[in-house]
Design an enzyme around this catalytic site. Structure first.
Site, PDB file in Angstrom:
ATOM      1  N   HIS A 266       0.667  -1.040  -0.053  1.00 15.47           N
ATOM      2  CA  HIS A 266      -0.072   0.019  -0.095  1.00 15.47           C
ATOM      3  C   HIS A 266       0.805   1.315  -0.016  1.00 15.47           C
ATOM      4  O   HIS A 266       1.923   1.247   0.499  1.00 15.47           O
ATOM      5  CB  HIS A 266      -0.939   0.166   1.194  1.00 15.47           C
ATOM      6  CG  HIS A 266      -0.274   0.204   2.290  1.00 15.47           C
ATOM      7  ND1 HIS A 266       0.212   1.189   3.162  1.00 15.47           N
ATOM      8  CD2 HIS A 266       0.446  -1.187   3.237  1.00 15.47           C
ATOM      9  CE1 HIS A 266       0.873   0.641   4.324  1.00 15.47           C
ATOM     10  NE2 HIS A 266       0.669  -0.580   4.183  1.00 15.47           N
ATOM     11  N   ASP A 267       0.353   2.333  -0.631  1.00 14.15           N
ATOM     12  CA  ASP A 267       0.937   3.612  -0.771  1.00 14.15           C
ATOM     13  C   ASP A 267       2.591   3.804  -1.416  1.00 14.15           C
ATOM     14  O   ASP A 267       3.091   4.661  -1.176  1.00 14.15           O
ATOM     15  CB  ASP A 267       0.978   4.361   0.612  1.00 14.15           C
ATOM     16  CG  ASP A 267      -0.305   4.459   1.093  1.00 14.15           C
ATOM     17  OD1 ASP A 267      -1.315   5.139   0.723  1.00 14.15           O
ATOM     18  OD2 ASP A 267      -0.780   3.482   2.143  1.00 14.15           O
TER      19      ASP A 267
ATOM     20  N   GLY B 159       5.080  -1.165   2.691  1.00  8.15           N
ATOM     21  CA  GLY B 159       4.198   0.312   2.441  1.00  8.15           C
ATOM     22  C   GLY B 159       5.307   1.362   2.130  1.00  8.15           C
ATOM     23  O   GLY B 159       6.368   1.540   2.952  1.00  8.15           O
TER      24      GLY B 159
END
Length: 260
Positions: free
Chosen positions: A118-119, A136
């Site tokens: 994520h991200d 992440g």
């Protein structure tokens, strides 16, 4: 597009000339642009934004929910730029409220079994070799190459035109134009071969080498080296990019080479 052995949610927005192979699953809130190819057994979950002429190979899972216990179900996206290739069994997680998206740029190659958490934000023309693992909030700038089975710690930044050795444990930031290898990860020279392939003149490559001599080979601490660079080296885009990378690093930058 009308593949009877695929499941396509009626709210998915898919260009008319996208090829979807058997046993694909596409959820709602998905966009796939023209010319893309979705191979067999691919799963595309909510929030995917897939550009033009993207190729996704069998077994990949695109825009899965983040593996982050803080994720609260917020609406976020996973973006893939035009002409990017996603190979077999890659897993790409969508973003969280931190940046609201995970993004992969144009003309990238993400090889088999790679994980992008994520991200993460990956620039254009990057290559992630087989089984690269990104935690992440990792940022990878344009034209970087990450060797196979490298593992990148969360919040690490990898600069443009870098080459990271296969199997590396990347715990610190990797500045632009460099090669990184050894354990712990260290400066291994500038990526001169990659720079020549991308049209950098010999004079510019020599300038970049000299910039990194100040930082890694003169026995100076980073603050002193950067101050000397500003005093003694003429201004250039590359000089300022390198100085700003070091000064804006949150995790700290990898070490220079030391013989052991």
């Amino acid at each position: 597009m009308n593949q009877p052995l695929a499941y396509i949610h009626p709210e998915a927005k898919i260009a008319s000339n996208v090829v979807i192979e058997p046993f694909v699953t596409i959820s709602k809130n998905v966009t796939i642009d023209e010319g893309s190819w979705i191979g067999p057994n691919v799963t595309i979950m909510e929030g995917a934004r897939i550009g033009k002429n993207v190729k996704i190979f069998p077994g990949a899972v695109i825009s899965a929910v983040p593996q982050d216990l803080k994720f609260g179900g917020e609406e976020t996206t996973l973006e893939i730029g035009d002409n990017t290739v996603i190979r077999e069994c890659v897993t790409l997680n969508r973003g969280t409220h931190a940046t609201n998206k995970t993004s992969i740029g144009k003309d990238c190659l993400v090889m088999a079994y790679t994980h992008v958490a994520h991200d993460c934000h990956i620039g254009d023309n990057c290559i992630l070799v087989n089984a690269v693992q990104l935690a992440g909030h990792v940022t990878i700038e344009d034209w970087a190459i990450i060797g196979g089975a490298a593992a990148v710690h969360q919040f690490v930044k990898i600069g443009a035109h870098t080459m990271v050795s296969g199997g590396s444990l990347v715990r610190k930031d990797v500045p632009p134009y460099t090669k990184a290898g050894r354990e712990p990860l260290s400066y291994a020279g500038i990526n001169s071969v990659g720079l020549r392939r991308r049209g950098f003149a010999n004079e510019k490559i020599a300038e970049i080498q000299e910039l990194y001599r100040y930082i890694f080979l003169k026995g100076l601490n980073n603050s002193k080296a950067l101050d000397l660079l500003e005093l003694e080296m003429p201004p250039s885009r590359e000089r300022d990019e390198i100085i700003n990378f070091f000064r804006n690093s949150d995790r700290g930058v990898m070490k220079g080479y030391t013989a052991r």
